[in-house]
Design an enzyme around this catalytic site. Structure first.
Site, PDB file in Angstrom:
ATOM      1  N   LEU A  18     -45.072   5.818  -0.492  1.00 59.07           N
ATOM      2  CA  LEU A  18     -45.774   4.563  -0.201  1.00 59.07           C
ATOM      3  C   LEU A  18     -47.235   4.779   0.164  1.00 59.07           C
ATOM      4  O   LEU A  18     -48.065   3.907  -0.051  1.00 59.07           O
ATOM      5  CB  LEU A  18     -45.068   3.824   0.946  1.00 59.07           C
ATOM      6  CG  LEU A  18     -43.634   3.354   0.675  1.00 59.07           C
ATOM      7  CD1 LEU A  18     -43.049   2.714   1.923  1.00 59.07           C
ATOM      8  CD2 LEU A  18     -43.605   2.368  -0.493  1.00 59.07           C
ATOM      9  N   GLY A  19     -47.535   5.925   0.740  1.00 56.54           N
ATOM     10  CA  GLY A  19     -48.916   6.158   1.144  1.00 56.54           C
ATOM     11  C   GLY A  19     -49.101   7.556   1.684  1.00 56.54           C
ATOM     12  O   GLY A  19     -48.153   8.239   2.069  1.00 56.54           O
ATOM     13  N   ILE A  20     -50.353   7.995   1.709  1.00 51.47           N
ATOM     14  CA  ILE A  20     -50.689   9.314   2.232  1.00 51.47           C
ATOM     15  C   ILE A  20     -52.065   9.225   2.879  1.00 51.47           C
ATOM     16  O   ILE A  20     -52.929   8.462   2.440  1.00 51.47           O
ATOM     17  CB  ILE A  20     -50.673  10.382   1.113  1.00 51.47           C
ATOM     18  CG1 ILE A  20     -50.790  11.783   1.701  1.00 51.47           C
ATOM     19  CG2 ILE A  20     -51.757  10.127   0.077  1.00 51.47           C
ATOM     20  CD1 ILE A  20     -50.456  12.885   0.713  1.00 51.47           C
ATOM     21  N   SER A  25     -54.655  11.042   6.479  1.00 50.95           N
ATOM     22  CA  SER A  25     -54.893  12.138   7.417  1.00 50.95           C
ATOM     23  C   SER A  25     -53.718  12.317   8.373  1.00 50.95           C
ATOM     24  O   SER A  25     -53.471  13.402   8.884  1.00 50.95           O
ATOM     25  CB  SER A  25     -56.174  11.867   8.211  1.00 50.95           C
ATOM     26  OG  SER A  25     -56.083  10.624   8.889  1.00 50.95           O
ATOM     27  N   GLY A  38     -50.562  12.072   7.584  1.00 51.76           N
ATOM     28  CA  GLY A  38     -49.391  12.604   6.907  1.00 51.76           C
ATOM     29  C   GLY A  38     -49.043  11.714   5.736  1.00 51.76           C
ATOM     30  O   GLY A  38     -49.917  11.332   4.960  1.00 51.76           O
ATOM     31  N   VAL A  90     -46.136   8.462   4.066  1.00 50.31           N
ATOM     32  CA  VAL A  90     -45.085   7.470   4.267  1.00 50.31           C
ATOM     33  C   VAL A  90     -44.278   7.378   2.983  1.00 50.31           C
ATOM     34  O   VAL A  90     -44.837   7.159   1.907  1.00 50.31           O
ATOM     35  CB  VAL A  90     -45.660   6.081   4.623  1.00 50.31           C
ATOM     36  CG1 VAL A  90     -44.520   5.081   4.818  1.00 50.31           C
ATOM     37  CG2 VAL A  90     -46.515   6.150   5.875  1.00 50.31           C
ATOM     38  N   ASP A 127     -56.721  -0.191  16.968  1.00 52.29           N
ATOM     39  CA  ASP A 127     -57.022   0.087  15.552  1.00 52.29           C
ATOM     40  C   ASP A 127     -56.521  -1.042  14.660  1.00 52.29           C
ATOM     41  O   ASP A 127     -55.877  -0.800  13.633  1.00 52.29           O
ATOM     42  CB  ASP A 127     -56.409   1.417  15.119  1.00 52.29           C
ATOM     43  CG  ASP A 127     -57.020   1.936  13.809  1.00 52.29           C
ATOM     44  OD1 ASP A 127     -58.127   1.472  13.455  1.00 52.29           O
ATOM     45  OD2 ASP A 127     -56.400   2.793  13.164  1.00 52.29           O
TER      46      ASP A 127
END
EC number: 2.7.11.1
Length: 539
Positions: A264-266, A268, A270, A272, A375
């Site tokens: 799903l995503g990458i 800094s 790590g 998902v 954030d």
């Protein structure tokens, strides 16, 4: 129940030696440890010893002490000891692997629920409420650390102990009467006299000099008289309970049996992955820092804060697994981040309003639970159907009380969403930084891609000053497109972007203002439609 009932190799003399050693680490110029982290670390050791049912060996006690201090720093300080320093300060007794396994065991016993109000928290609150003299407050801090050498503090409620310490401190610093009659005060005094002059445990003497109250103590002690009293404390420790949590800790087998469906995503942090677990699809977030065998601050805070949360507009954490620096967090699966939903366009006016209200509901819940997100961006808000969910709590910070200022980092918030006080390097800050970020998000939902543009802090500050003026309202260019299409909403956004955080409305008030604004718009729309129908009927 004695603290060491389950641990026959440990005793109270060992504990005194450990506490004295940990306090002396406080003076090491190579590290920065706050008073709060020192107190939390010592109390965390006792809480762990109480909760741990497996017998602890004599050899492991020092390692447990330094790891608890390191964990306390990770929760509350801007700098940590780090596993390398812990290995060094223990003079090579433990390898990095042993210390890493100790950390894992401590977190497992606590079920990652490390937040608790310690005695210093209440001392600070009493000092603020009663506006006590600085000398009294500093002396109370010293007395707190002094009484932590013994476990009697575990037999009385935390808040009550803080009140007793403050009353004794006020008496010691301000009262000219040389006789003590209060039994608890007699206990405090005898402990102070014992440790301020102890030939082997030198840390309290050093602290008194560090706090610049040694001369005061030295001049007062010889003149005080009292009658010896029996121990006023119960032998029974008040039961220590873990935080309530619906989150499970995954086993290694469960983790290995999760089938990865897609990435799903990458980033800094790590990566998902979308995985299948127990016939349910979830998002598995993995933190895999390079060359680190300890849990990173972001992972620790994310899990610690999320186990306390249960709200429809907050992403749900299903479970977690931690070992040797690698953290896996199982999260509720959503459709897409908010920015992708906005990029698709064609959001109806009603859905925009719904997203804004949901965002504010989630933020209000966070702030009510003393969590600052730090954030908020359109990447850290997810959409599931028509439901909005705030996610990514790696930067979040638990605040024990809004009246108490902690040690905060300026390296928070994506730069385009960063509040002006952080951009200007102003400390301390509070939950109002989230209100600023939320204003930027609301503007995005309404159609403004970025309120403030820039690739770095200087460019974003320049954008803020150009659009809002260098002081509130002075030479303001403003958000002309937003004002044209959403005049009422834009006025609320301006309030949320006040340069003075104390003038920004809190999340509860912003939610109320937007809700009233949207209700008024709906009523106006209904009335206009009714008027149009009436006119058509007449014609």
């Amino acid at each position: 129940m004695s603290l060491f009932n389950n641990h026959p190799e440990l005793d109270f003399t060992m504990r005194e030696m450990l506490i004295d050693w940990l306090i002396n680490i406080y003076f090491d110029q190579n590290v920065e440890i706050s008073n709060r982290s020192l107190v939390s670390g010592i109390m965390m050791i006792d809480r762990y010893i109480y909760l741990e049912k497996t017998s602890i060996s004599r050899k492991m006690y020092q390692g447990i002490g330094v790891i608890c201090l390191n964990l306390a720093c990770k929760l509350d300080d801007t700098k940590i000891l780090g596993l390398d320093y812990c290995e060094y300060i223990c003079a090579g007794i433990y390898t990095a692997d042993i210390l890493s396994n100790l950390e894992k065991r401590i977190l497992k016993v606590f079920k990652f629920g490390l937040h608790f109000k310690n005695i210093l928290h209440y001392i600070k609150l009493i000092s603020i409420k009663e506006n006590v003299d600085d000398t009294v407050y500093v002396f109370a801090r010293l007395m707190l650390i002094t009484i932590l050498f013994k476990t009697n503090y575990l037999t009385i409620k935390t808040k009550s102990m803080a009140k007793n310490l403050m009353n004794f401190s006020k008496w010691f610093v301000n009262n000219k009467n040389v006789e003590i009659k209060n039994p608890i005060h007699i206990y405090f005094f005898t402990e102070l006299r014992r440790y301020i002059t102890h030939p082997h445990f030198t840390s309290i003497n050093r602290l008194a000099k560090e706090f610049r109250i040694f001369s005061l103590i030295k001049s007062r002690i010889p003149n005080i008289i009292y009658l010896e009293k029996p121990n006023v404390f119960s032998k029974e420790i008040i039961p220590i309970e873990l935080q309530n949590s619906l989150t499970i800790e995954y086993t290694e087998n469960q983790l290995n049996n999760m089938n990865v469906i897609e990435k799903l995503g990458i980033g800094s942090f790590g990566l998902v992955n979308k995985v299948k677990f127990d016939n349910t699809e979830i998002a598995l977030k993995t933190h895999h820092p390079d060359d680190s065998k300890e849990i990173i601050v972001e992972s620790l805070r994310e899990i610690n804060n999320m186990i306390m949360l249960d709200h429809p507009n907050i992403i749900k954490m299903h479970g977690y697994y931690y070992s040797q620096g690698i953290t896996h967090i199982g999260l509720e699966l959503c459709d897409m981040p908010l920015y992708k939903k906005l990029d698709k366009g064609n959001l109806s006016p009603e859905l925009k309003k719904s997203f804004i209200i949901q965002l504010l509901c989630g933020l209000k819940y966070l702030h009510n639970n003393n969590i600052i997100h730090r954030d908020l961006t359109s990447s850290n808000v997810l959409i599931k159907g028509d439901t909005l969910k705030i996610c990514d709590f790696g930067c979040s910070r638990f605040v024990y009380d809004k009246k108490i200022i902690g040690n905060y980092s300026l390296d928070v918030c994506s730069v385009r969403y960063r509040a002006i006080e952080i951009l200007n390097g102003i400390l301390p800050y509070n939950e109002k930084i989230d209100i600023w970020s939320c204003a930027c998000l609301i503007a995005e939902i309404l159609g403004e891609k970025f309120l403030f543009r820039g690739r770095n802090e200087i460019e974003v500050l320049d954008s803020i000053n150009r659009l809002l003026g260098k002081t509130v309202g002075s030479g303001r260019v403003g958000f002309s497109m937003l004002e044209k299409h959403y005049p009422n909403e834009t006025q609320i956004i301006y309030k949320m972007l006040d340069f003075d955080p104390s003038n920004r409305p809190n999340a509860k008030l912003v939610l109320k203002i937007f809700s009233e604004c949207f209700v008024a718009q709906s009523e106006l729309l209904v009335n206009n439609q009714k008027t149009t129908i009436d006119k058509n009927q007449i014609s």
